[in-house]
Design an enzyme around this catalytic site. Structure first.
Site, mmCIF file in Angstrom:
data_model
loop_
_atom_site.group_PDB
_atom_site.id
_atom_site.type_symbol
_atom_site.label_atom_id
_atom_site.label_comp_id
_atom_site.label_asym_id
_atom_site.label_seq_id
_atom_site.Cartn_x
_atom_site.Cartn_y
_atom_site.Cartn_z
ATOM 1 N N ARG A 46 0.854 -1.208 0.000
ATOM 2 C CA ARG A 46 0.000 0.000 0.000
ATOM 3 C C ARG A 46 0.882 1.248 0.000
ATOM 4 N NH1 ARG A 46 -1.305 1.634 4.680
ATOM 5 N NH2 ARG A 46 -2.114 -0.329 5.481
ATOM 6 N N TYR A 98 -16.590 17.462 -15.009
ATOM 7 C CA TYR A 98 -17.046 16.068 -14.980
ATOM 8 C C TYR A 98 -18.066 15.876 -13.849
ATOM 9 C CZ TYR A 98 -17.039 11.080 -14.115
ATOM 10 O OH TYR A 98 -17.441 9.786 -13.893
ATOM 11 N N ASP A 170 -7.391 19.735 -13.449
ATOM 12 C CA ASP A 170 -7.737 18.409 -13.986
ATOM 13 C C ASP A 170 -7.356 18.434 -15.461
ATOM 14 O OD1 ASP A 170 -8.938 16.224 -15.157
ATOM 15 O OD2 ASP A 170 -10.722 16.286 -13.886
ATOM 16 N N LYS A 195 -8.064 7.469 -18.932
ATOM 17 C CA LYS A 195 -8.376 8.016 -20.248
ATOM 18 C C LYS A 195 -7.149 7.969 -21.168
ATOM 19 C CE LYS A 195 -12.286 8.414 -18.267
ATOM 20 N NZ LYS A 195 -12.321 9.184 -17.057
HETATM 21 O O1 P1T Z 1 -13.360 7.720 -13.855
HETATM 22 P P1 P1T Z 1 -12.195 8.148 -13.024
HETATM 23 O O2 P1T Z 1 -10.902 7.535 -13.435
HETATM 24 O O3 P1T Z 1 -12.463 8.072 -11.570
HETATM 25 O O4 P1T Z 1 -11.969 9.719 -13.366
HETATM 26 C C1 P1T Z 1 -12.912 10.701 -13.075
HETATM 27 C C2 P1T Z 1 -12.791 11.849 -14.039
HETATM 28 C C3 P1T Z 1 -12.141 13.002 -13.628
HETATM 29 N N1 P1T Z 1 -11.988 14.061 -14.437
HETATM 30 C C4 P1T Z 1 -12.454 14.050 -15.709
HETATM 31 C C5 P1T Z 1 -12.271 15.254 -16.575
HETATM 32 C C6 P1T Z 1 -13.121 12.920 -16.187
HETATM 33 O O5 P1T Z 1 -13.558 12.939 -17.446
HETATM 34 C C7 P1T Z 1 -13.297 11.793 -15.345
HETATM 35 C C8 P1T Z 1 -14.047 10.587 -15.778
HETATM 36 N N2 P1T Z 1 -14.855 10.806 -16.894
HETATM 37 C C9 P1T Z 1 -15.668 9.889 -17.484
HETATM 38 C C10 P1T Z 1 -15.816 8.632 -17.062
HETATM 39 C C11 P1T Z 1 -16.407 10.391 -18.663
HETATM 40 O O6 P1T Z 1 -16.905 9.591 -19.470
HETATM 41 O O7 P1T Z 1 -16.467 11.619 -18.822
#
Ligand code: P1T
Length: 379
Positions: A46, A98, A170, A195
């Site tokens: 961890r 988001y 972000d 992503k």
């Molecule tokens: O899904 P996760 O890895 O927890 O990330 C969250 C997140 C944070 N910031 C942005 C700009 C994002 O687009 C996302 C996740 N977005 C999607 C799942 C989507 O389809 O827009």
């Protein structure tokens, strides 16, 4: 070192025990110690894991940062940032962002006493007008999800520095290939690694990168104390993914621009949100701030009819109807019912996120096939 070289080499050393050129998947929960406290830098997975360490170093290098930290998801990374603050602290965030980021702020942290203000950051006055002596953080998302608005990172970080406030960006939609917010004065860069960094729709992960030693120490403490860390297999997949980030991003950008231009010329399309189009209000800023304009876009149909938008999404074949973005394959999504459903409708309306908006994550397929798919679906 230039970006393409960093994407392949930065942070990665041949494995010290075997010389393996690819960082092995250290699938272990613990590490044997010679005597109590005498070890090779690893105690418990961890806290540290060699596969994760390699990835954290690689991500730090890609964002021109000194410290990288990986989390079990993008939202776990955002969660770690919010844990830096205390009841009564105020946070100003981008209003178009988001849906999950809005949800963790409003539905989780507001109950713990943090105070959030969501503002349209295309005008600096909107941010300046919200700052009080309790403001601790400005949270930027640029380009925004799903309206692809562009926020001036340097202008916001200058304001934050004047006022002694942290600024976190972000950077998920841009990826480190297109912009490096730490270079513009941001304190923390956050990524949904799920992503573009992962790039192959096969893992969920988040990351934070900073140059601030004090912040890094606090975030490392939170990472270990709360434990939302990714497993080594996922770290391996992302280490492999980032080796082609620059090549993938070039094609994402090329394809997205062609599709945006094609959509803008289509008689049934009323609006295309893509910063690479001169008609986009953030085009000049994006041209300055970003290396290219990215692989994400959203659009609206002329009739503004819900049924028609549904029809298009149901009839796309190469663009799979799914949440997420940034993988090599193209996706389409309906933000109002999918990625942004957790934002109340009246809030969505205030920022201009219509129920008829269609979002595309443009992949790296042949663009002619992607346009043919859109043509048959839009008609
Ligand atoms: O899904 P996760 O890895 O927890 O990330 C969250 C997140 C944070 N910031 C942005 C700009 C994002 O687009 C996302 C996740 N977005 C999607 C799942 C989507 O389809 O827009």
């Amino acid at each position: 070192m230039k970006f393409a070289t960093k994407a392949i080499h930065a942070g990665i050393e041949p494995d010290p025990s075997t010389g393996a050129i690819m960082t092995p998947i250290y699938q272990t929960s613990t590490f044997v110690q010679e005597s109590p406290g005498k070890h090779k830098g690893y105690e418990y997975a961890r806290t540290h894991n060699p596969t994760r360490t390699a990835l954290q170093n690689a991500l730090a290098a890609l964002e021109n940062g000194a410290y990288g930290l990986c989390y079990a998801s993008g939202l776990a990374a955002t969660d770690a940032v919010l844990k830096l603050f205390r009841p009564g602290d105020e946070i100003i965030a981008t209003s178009d962002l988001y849906g999950g980021t809005y949800r963790i702020m409003k539905r989780i942290y507001e109950a713990y006493g943090l105070i959030f203000h969501f503002v349209d950051m295309s005008h600096m006055d909107n941010i300046a007008g919200m700052v009080t002596d309790k403001t601790k953080l400005v949270w930027i998302e640029t380009p925004t999800n799903p309206l692809l608005r562009i926020i001036d990172i340097e202008a916001v970080t200058n304001l934050c520095k004047q006022k002694g406030i942290y600024c976190a960006v972000d950077n998920t939609f841009a990826s480190p290939y297109l912009q490096n917010p730490l270079d513009s004065g941001a304190d923390i860069v956050m990524h949904s690694v799920t992503k573009y960094l992962g790039g192959h729709s096969d893992s969920v992960m988040g990351a934070l990168i900073t140059n601030n030693e004090e912040l890094a120490k606090q975030l490392q403490f939170i990472q270990n104390a709360t434990g939302a860390v990714p497993g080594p297999q996922d770290c391996f997949l992302v280490l492999r993914g980032i080796k082609t980030l620059h090549v993938r991003m070039q094609r994402h950008c090329e394809n997205a621009l062609k599709i945006a231009q094609w959509l803008e010329a289509h008689p049934k399309v009323s609006k295309v949100h893509y910063p690479g189009l001169p008609s986009h209000t953030g085009h000049a800023l994006a041209s300055r701030q970003m290396k290219d304009f990215g692989g994400m876009l959203s659009f609206e149909l002329r009739g503004d009819s819900y049924e028609e938008a549904m029809h298009v999404m149901e009839n796309l074949h190469l663009f799979s109807l799914a949440e997420s973005l940034g993988g090599v394959e193209s996706l389409c999504s309906h933000p109002a019912s999918m990625t942004h459903a957790s934002i109340p409708k009246e809030e969505r309306m205030k920022v201009g996120l219509k129920d008829t908006l269609i979002r595309l994550s443009v992949g790296i397929e042949d663009v002619d096939d992607l346009i043919a798919d859109l043509e048959q679906a839009i008609g």
